[in-house]
Design a protein around this motif. Structure first.
Motif, PDB file in Angstrom:
ATOM      1  N   ALA A  32       0.832  -1.211   0.000  1.00 58.95           N
ATOM      2  CA  ALA A  32       0.000   0.000   0.000  1.00 58.95           C
ATOM      3  C   ALA A  32       0.864   1.257   0.000  1.00 58.95           C
ATOM      4  CB  ALA A  32      -0.937  -0.009   1.202  1.00 58.95           C
ATOM      5  N   HIS A  33       1.918   1.259   0.806  1.00 59.59           N
ATOM      6  CA  HIS A  33       2.795   2.425   0.836  1.00 59.59           C
ATOM      7  C   HIS A  33       3.638   2.525  -0.438  1.00 59.59           C
ATOM      8  CE1 HIS A  33       1.876   2.415   5.219  1.00 59.59           C
ATOM      9  NE2 HIS A  33       1.835   3.713   4.970  1.00 59.59           N
ATOM     10  N   GLN A  34       4.038   1.403  -0.987  1.00 57.96           N
ATOM     11  CA  GLN A  34       4.756   1.435  -2.261  1.00 57.96           C
ATOM     12  C   GLN A  34       3.881   2.056  -3.341  1.00 57.96           C
ATOM     13  OE1 GLN A  34       6.536  -2.317  -3.404  1.00 57.96           O
ATOM     14  NE2 GLN A  34       7.188  -2.726  -1.317  1.00 57.96           N
ATOM     15  N   GLU A  35       2.617   1.680  -3.358  1.00 56.10           N
ATOM     16  CA  GLU A  35       1.677   2.237  -4.334  1.00 56.10           C
ATOM     17  C   GLU A  35       1.474   3.737  -4.117  1.00 56.10           C
ATOM     18  OE1 GLU A  35      -0.818   2.624  -7.530  1.00 56.10           O
ATOM     19  OE2 GLU A  35       0.432   0.903  -7.022  1.00 56.10           O
ATOM     20  N   ARG A  36       1.378   4.146  -2.858  1.00 51.70           N
ATOM     21  CA  ARG A  36       1.199   5.572  -2.553  1.00 51.70           C
ATOM     22  C   ARG A  36       2.409   6.372  -3.034  1.00 51.70           C
ATOM     23  NH1 ARG A  36      -1.890   8.939   0.252  1.00 51.70           N
ATOM     24  NH2 ARG A  36      -3.278   7.328   0.991  1.00 51.70           N
ATOM     25  N   ILE A  37       3.601   5.871  -2.794  1.00 50.06           N
ATOM     26  CA  ILE A  37       4.821   6.556  -3.248  1.00 50.06           C
ATOM     27  C   ILE A  37       4.833   6.649  -4.771  1.00 50.06           C
ATOM     28  CG2 ILE A  37       7.345   6.379  -3.393  1.00 50.06           C
ATOM     29  CD1 ILE A  37       7.172   5.102  -0.500  1.00 50.06           C
ATOM     30  N   ALA A  38       4.479   5.546  -5.439  1.00 47.22           N
ATOM     31  CA  ALA A  38       4.440   5.541  -6.905  1.00 47.22           C
ATOM     32  C   ALA A  38       3.401   6.533  -7.430  1.00 47.22           C
ATOM     33  CB  ALA A  38       4.145   4.135  -7.415  1.00 47.22           C
ATOM     34  N   THR A  39       2.245   6.588  -6.784  1.00 50.49           N
ATOM     35  CA  THR A  39       1.193   7.519  -7.202  1.00 50.49           C
ATOM     36  C   THR A  39       1.643   8.955  -7.021  1.00 50.49           C
ATOM     37  OG1 THR A  39      -0.529   5.912  -6.675  1.00 50.49           O
ATOM     38  CG2 THR A  39      -1.207   8.210  -6.828  1.00 50.49           C
ATOM     39  N   LEU A  40       2.299   9.247  -5.916  1.00 46.27           N
ATOM     40  CA  LEU A  40       2.812  10.604  -5.700  1.00 46.27           C
ATOM     41  C   LEU A  40       3.853  10.970  -6.754  1.00 46.27           C
ATOM     42  CD1 LEU A  40       3.087  10.613  -1.812  1.00 46.27           C
ATOM     43  CD2 LEU A  40       1.487  11.934  -3.206  1.00 46.27           C
ATOM     44  N   MET A  41       4.722  10.022  -7.098  1.00 46.05           N
ATOM     45  CA  MET A  41       5.712  10.267  -8.158  1.00 46.05           C
ATOM     46  C   MET A  41       4.994  10.588  -9.479  1.00 46.05           C
ATOM     47  SD  MET A  41       8.903   9.897  -6.957  1.00 46.05           S
ATOM     48  CE  MET A  41       9.897   9.527  -8.386  1.00 46.05           C
ATOM     49  N   ASP A  42       3.932   9.831  -9.776  1.00 43.36           N
ATOM     50  CA  ASP A  42       3.161  10.067 -10.999  1.00 43.36           C
ATOM     51  C   ASP A  42       2.498  11.443 -10.985  1.00 43.36           C
ATOM     52  OD1 ASP A  42       3.851   7.565 -11.969  1.00 43.36           O
ATOM     53  OD2 ASP A  42       1.970   6.622 -11.350  1.00 43.36           O
ATOM     54  N   LEU A  43       1.940  11.839  -9.840  1.00 49.85           N
ATOM     55  CA  LEU A  43       1.290  13.144  -9.744  1.00 49.85           C
ATOM     56  C   LEU A  43       2.288  14.279  -9.948  1.00 49.85           C
ATOM     57  CD1 LEU A  43      -1.218  12.613  -6.799  1.00 49.85           C
ATOM     58  CD2 LEU A  43      -1.773  12.999  -9.210  1.00 49.85           C
ATOM     59  N   VAL A  44       3.475  14.143  -9.391  1.00 51.22           N
ATOM     60  CA  VAL A  44       4.499  15.174  -9.580  1.00 51.22           C
ATOM     61  C   VAL A  44       4.897  15.243 -11.053  1.00 51.22           C
ATOM     62  CG1 VAL A  44       6.893  15.810  -9.061  1.00 51.22           C
ATOM     63  CG2 VAL A  44       5.347  15.163  -7.211  1.00 51.22           C
ATOM     64  N   ALA A  45       5.052  14.084 -11.697  1.00 51.09           N
ATOM     65  CA  ALA A  45       5.393  14.066 -13.126  1.00 51.09           C
ATOM     66  C   ALA A  45       4.284  14.707 -13.957  1.00 51.09           C
ATOM     67  CB  ALA A  45       5.642  12.632 -13.581  1.00 51.09           C
ATOM     68  N   GLU A  46       3.035  14.421 -13.607  1.00 47.77           N
ATOM     69  CA  GLU A  46       1.913  15.012 -14.326  1.00 47.77           C
ATOM     70  C   GLU A  46       1.863  16.525 -14.097  1.00 47.77           C
ATOM     71  OE1 GLU A  46      -2.813  14.051 -14.962  1.00 47.77           O
ATOM     72  OE2 GLU A  46      -1.483  12.539 -14.110  1.00 47.77           O
ATOM     73  N   ALA A  47       2.159  16.955 -12.876  1.00 52.70           N
ATOM     74  CA  ALA A  47       2.176  18.390 -12.581  1.00 52.70           C
ATOM     75  C   ALA A  47       3.231  19.103 -13.416  1.00 52.70           C
ATOM     76  CB  ALA A  47       2.425  18.620 -11.091  1.00 52.70           C
ATOM     77  N   LYS A  48       4.360  18.446 -13.649  1.00 60.19           N
ATOM     78  CA  LYS A  48       5.415  19.058 -14.463  1.00 60.19           C
ATOM     79  C   LYS A  48       5.003  19.242 -15.917  1.00 60.19           C
ATOM     80  CE  LYS A  48       9.417  17.660 -11.773  1.00 60.19           C
ATOM     81  NZ  LYS A  48      10.649  16.855 -11.791  1.00 60.19           N
ATOM     82  N   LYS A  49       4.002  18.480 -16.375  1.00 59.09           N
ATOM     83  CA  LYS A  49       3.489  18.662 -17.735  1.00 59.09           C
ATOM     84  C   LYS A  49       2.599  19.902 -17.825  1.00 59.09           C
ATOM     85  CE  LYS A  49       3.269  13.717 -18.663  1.00 59.09           C
ATOM     86  NZ  LYS A  49       2.330  12.589 -18.852  1.00 59.09           N
ATOM     87  N   ALA A  50       1.919  20.217 -16.727  1.00 55.38           N
ATOM     88  CA  ALA A  50       0.961  21.312 -16.722  1.00 55.38           C
ATOM     89  C   ALA A  50       1.532  22.615 -16.181  1.00 55.38           C
ATOM     90  CB  ALA A  50      -0.263  20.910 -15.892  1.00 55.38           C
ATOM     91  N   ILE A  51       2.597  22.500 -15.396  1.00 52.70           N
ATOM     92  CA  ILE A  51       3.156  23.651 -14.681  1.00 52.70           C
ATOM     93  C   ILE A  51       4.658  23.660 -14.918  1.00 52.70           C
ATOM     94  CG2 ILE A  51       3.438  24.683 -12.370  1.00 52.70           C
ATOM     95  CD1 ILE A  51       1.128  22.742 -11.501  1.00 52.70           C
ATOM     96  N   ARG A  52       5.236  24.826 -14.935  1.00 46.55           N
ATOM     97  CA  ARG A  52       6.700  24.871 -15.016  1.00 46.55           C
ATOM     98  C   ARG A  52       7.271  24.133 -13.821  1.00 46.55           C
ATOM     99  NH1 ARG A  52       8.229  31.037 -16.105  1.00 46.55           N
ATOM    100  NH2 ARG A  52       6.283  31.520 -17.147  1.00 46.55           N
ATOM    101  N   PRO A  53       8.337  23.351 -14.026  1.00 46.01           N
ATOM    102  CA  PRO A  53       8.894  22.554 -12.925  1.00 46.01           C
ATOM    103  C   PRO A  53       9.194  23.366 -11.660  1.00 46.01           C
ATOM    104  CG  PRO A  53       9.872  21.869 -14.981  1.00 46.01           C
ATOM    105  CD  PRO A  53       9.018  23.082 -15.294  1.00 46.01           C
ATOM    106  N   GLU A  54       9.647  24.592 -11.816  1.00 43.70           N
ATOM    107  CA  GLU A  54       9.968  25.388 -10.623  1.00 43.70           C
ATOM    108  C   GLU A  54       8.716  25.835  -9.868  1.00 43.70           C
ATOM    109  OE1 GLU A  54      10.054  28.163 -14.210  1.00 43.70           O
ATOM    110  OE2 GLU A  54      10.890  26.205 -13.767  1.00 43.70           O
ATOM    111  N   GLY A  55       7.530  25.711 -10.476  1.00 44.38           N
ATOM    112  CA  GLY A  55       6.291  26.101  -9.815  1.00 44.38           C
ATOM    113  C   GLY A  55       5.513  24.950  -9.217  1.00 44.38           C
ATOM    114  N   VAL A  56       6.002  23.727  -9.373  1.00 46.49           N
ATOM    115  CA  VAL A  56       5.268  22.549  -8.915  1.00 46.49           C
ATOM    116  C   VAL A  56       5.055  22.571  -7.405  1.00 46.49           C
ATOM    117  CG1 VAL A  56       5.377  20.030  -8.685  1.00 46.49           C
ATOM    118  CG2 VAL A  56       5.846  21.108 -10.892  1.00 46.49           C
ATOM    119  N   ALA A  57       6.106  22.804  -6.635  1.00 45.57           N
ATOM    120  CA  ALA A  57       5.970  22.809  -5.166  1.00 45.57           C
ATOM    121  C   ALA A  57       4.989  23.894  -4.727  1.00 45.57           C
ATOM    122  CB  ALA A  57       7.331  23.005  -4.505  1.00 45.57           C
ATOM    123  N   TRP A  58       5.080  25.071  -5.341  1.00 44.09           N
ATOM    124  CA  TRP A  58       4.172  26.171  -5.012  1.00 44.09           C
ATOM    125  C   TRP A  58       2.726  25.755  -5.305  1.00 44.09           C
ATOM    126  CZ3 TRP A  58       0.746  28.848  -8.079  1.00 44.09           C
ATOM    127  CH2 TRP A  58       0.150  29.959  -7.492  1.00 44.09           C
TER     128      TRP A  58
END
Length: 119
Positions: free
Chosen positions: A53-79
């Protein structure tokens, strides 16, 4: 679900997530639903693999960050993850990530953004 690059160890994935989202150990532990001690052990590869379950959660978070980088400039993702948004009932995406339904809302919003739809 989009596939993102996985690093050699779970510790690398955790460190990358913390860096990408500008999270403290406490914030990352809360996001994963574990103690800071457990997170530290995983990040430093001092214990066996997290449960599936935690492995899946980590993988999902990695996917969400990658998807955010497609929609947002990488330097704005954390913001973006930390900023409240009306589409998310004035919560930040980071506030919603501890739950599966919250992750789904964040994924939906990112999908809309990638396609240029109002979000």
């Amino acid at each position: 679900m989009a596939k993102t690059m996985r690093f050699k160890s779970r510790g690398d994935n955790i460190k990358v997530l913390r860096k990408e989202l500008h999270l403290s150990q406490e914030e990352m532990a809360h996001l994963l639903g574990v103690t800071v001690t457990t997170l530290s052990r995983w990040a430093n590869d001092r214990v066996a693999e997290p449960d599936p379950a935690h492995q899946e959660r980590i993988a999902t978070l990695m996917d969400l960050v990658a998807e955010a980088k497609k929609a947002i400039r990488p330097e704005g993702v954390a913001w973006w993850f930390r900023t409240p948004h009306p589409y998310l009932s004035d919560l930040s995406p980071l506030d919603l990530l501890p739950s599966l339904s919250g992750m789904a809302k964040v994924r939906s919003m990112l999908g809309s953004m990638v396609w240029g739809l109002p979000a």
